[in-house]
Design a protein around this motif. Structure first.
Motif, PDB file in Angstrom:
ATOM      1  N   ASP A   9       0.824  -1.197   0.000  1.00  0.00           N
ATOM      2  CA  ASP A   9       0.000   0.000   0.000  1.00  0.00           C
ATOM      3  C   ASP A   9       0.860   1.250   0.000  1.00  0.00           C
ATOM      4  O   ASP A   9       0.510   2.269  -0.570  1.00  0.00           O
ATOM      5  N   ALA A  10       2.016   1.131   0.698  1.00  0.00           N
ATOM      6  CA  ALA A  10       2.849   2.312   0.841  1.00  0.00           C
ATOM      7  C   ALA A  10       3.531   2.689  -0.466  1.00  0.00           C
ATOM      8  O   ALA A  10       3.711   3.850  -0.762  1.00  0.00           O
ATOM      9  N   ARG A  11       3.860   1.690  -1.236  1.00  0.00           N
ATOM     10  CA  ARG A  11       4.657   1.946  -2.424  1.00  0.00           C
ATOM     11  C   ARG A  11       4.013   2.968  -3.385  1.00  0.00           C
ATOM     12  O   ARG A  11       4.655   3.956  -3.727  1.00  0.00           O
ATOM     13  N   PRO A  12       2.754   2.752  -3.734  1.00  0.00           N
ATOM     14  CA  PRO A  12       2.178   3.674  -4.700  1.00  0.00           C
ATOM     15  C   PRO A  12       2.151   5.117  -4.216  1.00  0.00           C
ATOM     16  O   PRO A  12       2.365   6.024  -4.992  1.00  0.00           O
ATOM     17  N   ILE A  13       1.936   5.301  -2.882  1.00  0.00           N
ATOM     18  CA  ILE A  13       1.789   6.655  -2.367  1.00  0.00           C
ATOM     19  C   ILE A  13       3.075   7.447  -2.551  1.00  0.00           C
ATOM     20  O   ILE A  13       3.078   8.573  -3.028  1.00  0.00           O
ATOM     21  N   PHE A  14       4.196   6.832  -2.253  1.00  0.00           N
ATOM     22  CA  PHE A  14       5.425   7.619  -2.279  1.00  0.00           C
ATOM     23  C   PHE A  14       6.163   7.579  -3.607  1.00  0.00           C
ATOM     24  O   PHE A  14       6.708   8.568  -4.048  1.00  0.00           O
ATOM     25  N   SER A  15       6.167   6.423  -4.266  1.00  0.00           N
ATOM     26  CA  SER A  15       6.981   6.391  -5.471  1.00  0.00           C
ATOM     27  C   SER A  15       6.134   6.457  -6.744  1.00  0.00           C
ATOM     28  O   SER A  15       6.443   7.188  -7.668  1.00  0.00           O
ATOM     29  N   ARG A  16       5.023   5.700  -6.775  1.00  0.00           N
ATOM     30  CA  ARG A  16       4.328   5.586  -8.040  1.00  0.00           C
ATOM     31  C   ARG A  16       3.123   6.512  -8.116  1.00  0.00           C
ATOM     32  O   ARG A  16       2.638   6.817  -9.182  1.00  0.00           O
ATOM     33  N   GLY A  17       2.615   6.947  -6.933  1.00  0.00           N
ATOM     34  CA  GLY A  17       1.365   7.682  -6.884  1.00  0.00           C
ATOM     35  C   GLY A  17       1.299   8.889  -7.797  1.00  0.00           C
ATOM     36  O   GLY A  17       0.517   8.905  -8.737  1.00  0.00           O
ATOM     37  N   PRO A  18       2.145   9.902  -7.552  1.00  0.00           N
ATOM     38  CA  PRO A  18       2.047  11.110  -8.365  1.00  0.00           C
ATOM     39  C   PRO A  18       2.264  10.813  -9.845  1.00  0.00           C
ATOM     40  O   PRO A  18       1.583  11.367 -10.701  1.00  0.00           O
ATOM     41  N   LEU A  19       3.208   9.925 -10.133  1.00  0.00           N
ATOM     42  CA  LEU A  19       3.503   9.600 -11.522  1.00  0.00           C
ATOM     43  C   LEU A  19       2.260   9.014 -12.188  1.00  0.00           C
ATOM     44  O   LEU A  19       1.932   9.339 -13.336  1.00  0.00           O
ATOM     45  N   LEU A  20       1.561   8.155 -11.432  1.00  0.00           N
ATOM     46  CA  LEU A  20       0.389   7.489 -11.983  1.00  0.00           C
ATOM     47  C   LEU A  20      -0.695   8.507 -12.312  1.00  0.00           C
ATOM     48  O   LEU A  20      -1.309   8.458 -13.383  1.00  0.00           O
ATOM     49  N   VAL A  21      -0.908   9.454 -11.395  1.00  0.00           N
ATOM     50  CA  VAL A  21      -1.924  10.477 -11.633  1.00  0.00           C
ATOM     51  C   VAL A  21      -1.543  11.316 -12.842  1.00  0.00           C
ATOM     52  O   VAL A  21      -2.378  11.649 -13.685  1.00  0.00           O
ATOM     53  N   LEU A  22      -0.255  11.623 -12.935  1.00  0.00           N
ATOM     54  CA  LEU A  22       0.227  12.410 -14.071  1.00  0.00           C
ATOM     55  C   LEU A  22      -0.040  11.673 -15.386  1.00  0.00           C
ATOM     56  O   LEU A  22      -0.562  12.225 -16.347  1.00  0.00           O
ATOM     57  N   LYS A  23       0.321  10.384 -15.368  1.00  0.00           N
ATOM     58  CA  LYS A  23       0.098   9.558 -16.555  1.00  0.00           C
ATOM     59  C   LYS A  23      -1.381   9.573 -16.921  1.00  0.00           C
ATOM     60  O   LYS A  23      -1.757   9.728 -18.076  1.00  0.00           O
ATOM     61  N   LEU A  24      -2.210   9.385 -15.887  1.00  0.00           N
ATOM     62  CA  LEU A  24      -3.654   9.338 -16.098  1.00  0.00           C
ATOM     63  C   LEU A  24      -4.120  10.629 -16.764  1.00  0.00           C
ATOM     64  O   LEU A  24      -4.839  10.601 -17.767  1.00  0.00           O
ATOM     65  N   ALA A  25      -3.665  11.761 -16.224  1.00  0.00           N
ATOM     66  CA  ALA A  25      -4.096  13.042 -16.765  1.00  0.00           C
ATOM     67  C   ALA A  25      -3.690  13.175 -18.229  1.00  0.00           C
ATOM     68  O   ALA A  25      -4.488  13.551 -19.086  1.00  0.00           O
ATOM     69  N   VAL A  26      -2.424  12.819 -18.512  1.00  0.00           N
ATOM     70  CA  VAL A  26      -1.928  12.945 -19.889  1.00  0.00           C
ATOM     71  C   VAL A  26      -2.729  12.056 -20.826  1.00  0.00           C
ATOM     72  O   VAL A  26      -3.184  12.473 -21.903  1.00  0.00           O
ATOM     73  N   LEU A  27      -2.961  10.805 -20.398  1.00  0.00           N
ATOM     74  CA  LEU A  27      -3.672   9.858 -21.261  1.00  0.00           C
ATOM     75  C   LEU A  27      -5.108  10.311 -21.491  1.00  0.00           C
ATOM     76  O   LEU A  27      -5.640  10.199 -22.601  1.00  0.00           O
ATOM     77  N   LEU A  28      -5.751  10.840 -20.444  1.00  0.00           N
ATOM     78  CA  LEU A  28      -7.136  11.304 -20.603  1.00  0.00           C
ATOM     79  C   LEU A  28      -7.187  12.491 -21.556  1.00  0.00           C
ATOM     80  O   LEU A  28      -8.070  12.584 -22.398  1.00  0.00           O
ATOM     81  N   LEU A  29      -6.196  13.374 -21.421  1.00  0.00           N
ATOM     82  CA  LEU A  29      -6.128  14.512 -22.341  1.00  0.00           C
ATOM     83  C   LEU A  29      -5.961  14.028 -23.783  1.00  0.00           C
ATOM     84  O   LEU A  29      -6.634  14.504 -24.700  1.00  0.00           O
TER      85      LEU A  29
END
Lengths: 304, 160
Positions: A9-29
């Motif tokens: 659970d901890a991993r996504p929050i610190f390492s992958r979390g922001p990157l994932l949201v960024l990816k999501l935003a770019v892909l949705l755009l």
């Protein structure tokens, strides 16, 4: 196990979390932009991308069509008697049609002479190509067909599709080896038609069911149950003079301006495997469309 | 798939695409489960290192071509679905398959609802209740799918 869970659970929050949201935003755009270009802005720029994916998917379509091919094979090996009787029927039909064709040829010649006398510029030259239906629409709410003819065979977008009995629809998407056609019964479709008996012009709209509606005829129009509707050629998409539908029901509700008319398509939509792709070699006169204001209310014969 | 790696994932996705493109009679086609999202979600849960949100987006474009919808429609839905699943992965991964099936019902409903909404947005018609049938069939398919994948994947289970 629970320690593992915390770790996970901890991993996504610190390492992958922001990157994932960024990816999501770019892909949705990106998706939004693609949808805009593909549909709303009506651009053709995405055709290469679509073509590439479609070509890569050719094996998938080929394999998914195999059950049907096997079905056909079984039918090929089926009863000999049926084939013989069918052959007989076809021979009779051929004879009958040949007889009618002779008459038609003389009529066509006469028509040409008269047109020449009238100095009419319009010639009827239609190129016809036989295609095979690969699959009917995957989405039961869209009335579409996939045909095994594509850009390589000279299919173009907007080409009309007919069967032995009448107009089926039009091609809306062409990939190199296959194309997609939308049927006239689809909700997005309208075919400019005229009543064969008296030339009364109107538009036959699809509504997603196997029938067509004729929504814009005033209550005093001269139209009867059983009238044959043929394509009028206005709008320039469908060739002139092919059967489109037969009027099945006419209702007039008191107080309404327009009649409620239901027509049955002449083409045998669910049956058959072969279709004809028709193309006017001489483009239909676009001026006709402009002269006649009733010819194109809104969404006539366009796929979009 | 964890064991078979790329090749296994690719084969599973190809099979899912074939099942999606398989012509069905109209009555059945209404209830066709969303096989590609099913396989994708399984991969997101079990092979997150190899299968992420970008792959989901590409897969969405492929689905758009298969369904002749406007490019981007399925891509949006699959991307969001994979995002949600990756976010929930930590808990989902530990649940038994039948509980996963229950938890995933809202995900399928969201996916289908998003597609419906986009359909309306780009000008297709929106039909009533019947269009939610795939949610039911997709949910029902989760258990058999998990069982099959577990069977295929059995020999080695020590990967995270």
């Amino acid at each position: 196990m629970s320690a593992y869970q915390f770790d996970d659970d901890a991993r996504p929050i610190f390492s992958r979390g922001p990157l994932l949201v960024l990816k999501l935003a770019v892909l949705l755009l990106c998706s939004g932009a693609l949808m805009y270009y593909d549909r709303v802005a009506d651009e053709q720029e995405l055709a290469p991308l679509r073509d590439t994916i479609a070509v890569a998917l050719t094996p998938v379509f080929w394999i998914s069509d195999m059950p049907r091919q096997f079905g056909n094979l079984r039918e090929h090996l089926h009863s000999r008697e049926r084939l013989i009787s069918e052959n007989d029927d076809l021979r009779h039909e051929h004879l009958r049609l040949n007889a009618r064709l002779q008459k038609l040829l003389s009529l066509e010649a006469e028509n040409h002479r008269i047109r020449a006398l009238l100095d009419s510029s319009r010639q009827i030259h239609e190129a016809v190509m036989i295609g095979e239906i690969q699959s009917t629409s995957l989405d039961p709410y869209q009335q579409r067909l996939r045909i095994n003819r594509g850009k390589q065979d000279g299919v173009i977008e907007g080409q009309a599709l007919i069967d032995a009995h009448g107009i089926l629809g039009q091609v809306i998407e062409v990939t190199p080896y296959a194309s997609t056609a939308v049927l006239i019964t689809d909700q997005s479709q309208g075919v400019p038609v005229q009543v064969n008996r008296n030339g009364l012009r109107t538009v036959a709209h699809g509504n997603g069911s196997p029938k067509l509606n004729l929504p814009f005829l005033p209550a005093n129009s001269d139209i009867q149950v059983g009238d044959m509707l043929v394509s009028s050629g206005l709008g320039g998409r469908y060739p002139v003079g092919y059967p489109v539908a037969i009027v099945e029901k006419i209702e007039h509700h008191p107080g309404e301006h327009f009649l409620e008319i239901v027509a049955v398509p002449a083409a045998r939509i669910p049956n058959g495997r072969e279709v004809l792709l028709v193309r006017d070699d001489v483009p239909a006169p676009s001026t006709a469309q402009m002269i006649d204001p009733e010819a194109k209310p809104g969404r006539v014969a366009t796929a979009d | 798939m964890v064991r078979a790696g790329w090749l296994g994932s690719l084969v599973a996705l190809s099979l899912a695409l074939i099942l999606t493109a398989l012509p069905l009679p109209d009555g059945l086609a209404i209830a066709r489960p969303a096989v590609v999202p099913l396989v994708m979600v399984w991969l997101c849960i079990h092979v997150p290192s190899r299968f992420g949100i970008v792959w989901a987006w590409c897969l969405g474009l492929v689905l758009d071509v298969v369904h002749s919808t406007s490019l981007g429609q399925h891509a949006v839905a699959l991307t969001l679905l994979s995002y949600v699943v990756i976010k929930l992965r930590g808990s989902l991964h530990l649940l038994p398959a039948w509980q996963q099936a229950l938890v995933l019902i809202p995900a399928w409903a969201g996916y289908q609802g998003l597609l419906l909404w986009l359909d309306g947005f780009v000008g297709q018609s929106i039909d009533p209740l019947w269009r939610w049938l795939p949610v039911v069939s997709t949910s029902l398919c989760w258990l058999p799918l998990s069982a099959i994948f577990a069977l295929v994947d059995r020999p080695q289970h020590h990967e995270a």
